[in-house]
Write an enzyme that holds these catalytic residues in place. Structure first.
Site, mmCIF file in Angstrom:
data_model
loop_
_atom_site.group_PDB
_atom_site.id
_atom_site.type_symbol
_atom_site.label_atom_id
_atom_site.label_comp_id
_atom_site.label_asym_id
_atom_site.label_seq_id
_atom_site.Cartn_x
_atom_site.Cartn_y
_atom_site.Cartn_z
ATOM 1 N N SER A 154 76.609 15.562 58.284
ATOM 2 C CA SER A 154 75.434 14.826 57.828
ATOM 3 C C SER A 154 74.551 14.416 58.993
ATOM 4 O O SER A 154 75.005 14.261 60.131
ATOM 5 C CB SER A 154 75.861 13.569 57.065
ATOM 6 O OG SER A 154 76.683 13.906 55.978
HETATM 7 N N1 SAH Z 1 80.995 13.288 55.610
HETATM 8 C C1 SAH Z 1 80.707 14.559 56.250
HETATM 9 C C2 SAH Z 1 79.797 15.390 55.378
HETATM 10 C C3 SAH Z 1 80.466 16.608 54.909
HETATM 11 S S1 SAH Z 1 79.525 17.611 53.797
HETATM 12 C C4 SAH Z 1 80.128 14.314 57.621
HETATM 13 O O1 SAH Z 1 80.235 13.242 58.152
HETATM 14 O O2 SAH Z 1 79.594 15.201 58.217
HETATM 15 C C5 SAH Z 1 80.278 17.207 52.261
HETATM 16 C C6 SAH Z 1 81.733 17.532 52.111
HETATM 17 O O3 SAH Z 1 82.102 17.218 50.772
HETATM 18 C C7 SAH Z 1 82.101 19.003 52.332
HETATM 19 O O4 SAH Z 1 83.064 19.094 53.329
HETATM 20 C C8 SAH Z 1 82.641 19.439 50.971
HETATM 21 O O5 SAH Z 1 83.695 20.378 51.068
HETATM 22 C C9 SAH Z 1 83.111 18.128 50.381
HETATM 23 N N2 SAH Z 1 83.224 18.110 48.922
HETATM 24 C C10 SAH Z 1 82.372 18.602 47.989
HETATM 25 N N3 SAH Z 1 82.839 18.397 46.753
HETATM 26 C C11 SAH Z 1 84.039 17.729 46.893
HETATM 27 C C12 SAH Z 1 85.033 17.251 45.983
HETATM 28 N N4 SAH Z 1 84.923 17.396 44.662
HETATM 29 N N5 SAH Z 1 86.123 16.632 46.494
HETATM 30 C C13 SAH Z 1 86.280 16.480 47.839
HETATM 31 N N6 SAH Z 1 85.392 16.922 48.744
HETATM 32 C C14 SAH Z 1 84.280 17.538 48.288
#
Ligand code: SAH
Length: 194
Positions: free
Chosen positions: A43
């Site tokens: 993010s």
């Molecule tokens: N918090 C992270 C952002 C990651 S992007 C950061 O600091 O950079 C969002 C993440 O959510 C991805 O890794 C994706 O695999 C996960 N995601 C999407 N749907 C999900 C679900 N149903 N359960 C768990 N994780 C999920």
């Protein structure tokens, strides 16, 4: 625009380049989202700070559930500001990397689960805070049910191109919902991947 100094300190103390591939690490301190593989992104730092500020606005939290660990950057910020983080990720290799980054930073107050975030993590519920890093089309009821009374959830809601950040607060007999700014998150997906 971020006013909470504890959050700014945590961001200053957390190297962002260790969470991404070496090929992209020269861009780690730009205020942008960047790819981390598996069609996912780390993010934008401003959004991490903003969501954390909205989550913590009413005071310190003990137990926080995070959905979408990704590379673990948001997890590392949260871990410095709350007592314990429970973090769920559906893509196994991302979770494995996140674990090792948090270990390298000596942040030990985090528990990881490889699973579908739609189910939450009932074993440790109720949570004072829930932070969702992927966008569902509506707020999952299972997560609402795992919030403590007075608990706060920050969640991006809606389809690509039409998402808004929401803050949900559990009150006696129901929920209060605030619609906040437009955002752009990867979709909340069902099931798990190895
Ligand atoms: N918090 C992270 C952002 C990651 S992007 C950061 O600091 O950079 C969002 C993440 O959510 C991805 O890794 C994706 O695999 C996960 N995601 C999407 N749907 C999900 C679900 N149903 N359960 C768990 N994780 C999920």
């Amino acid at each position: 625009g971020i006013k909470n100094n504890k959050i700014l300190d945590a961001m200053c103390n957390t190297p962002r380049h260790i969470f991404m591939d070496e090929a992209l690490s020269s861009r780690a301190y730009e205020d942008v989202a960047l790819p981390i593989g598996y069609n996912q992104t780390i993010s934008q730092p401003y959004i991490v700070a903003r969501m954390t500020e909205l989550l913590l606005e009413f005071g310190r939290l003990e137990k926080v559930l995070e959905i979408g660990t990704g590379c673990g950057y948001q997890t590392a910020i949260l871990a410095q500001l709350v007592d314990h983080v429970y973090s769920i990720e559906r893509i196994w290799p991302l979770q494995r990397k996140a674990k090792s980054h948090l270990w390298d930073l000596k942040l030990k107050n985090v528990s990881f689960l490889h699973g579908d975030g739609i189910l939450g993590w009932p074993k440790h519920a109720p949570y004072d805070g829930i932070l969702v890093s992927a966008a569902p089309s509506e707020v999952p009821d299972t997560l609402l049910q795992q919030m403590a009374l007075g608990g706060v959830m920050i969640v991006p809601v809606g389809k690509a191109g039409n998402q808004r950040l929401q803050r949900v607060i559990r009150i006696q007999g129901g929920f209060e919902v605030e619609e906040l700014e437009p955002v752009s998150f990867v979709p909340f997906l069902p099931g798990t991947e190895m």
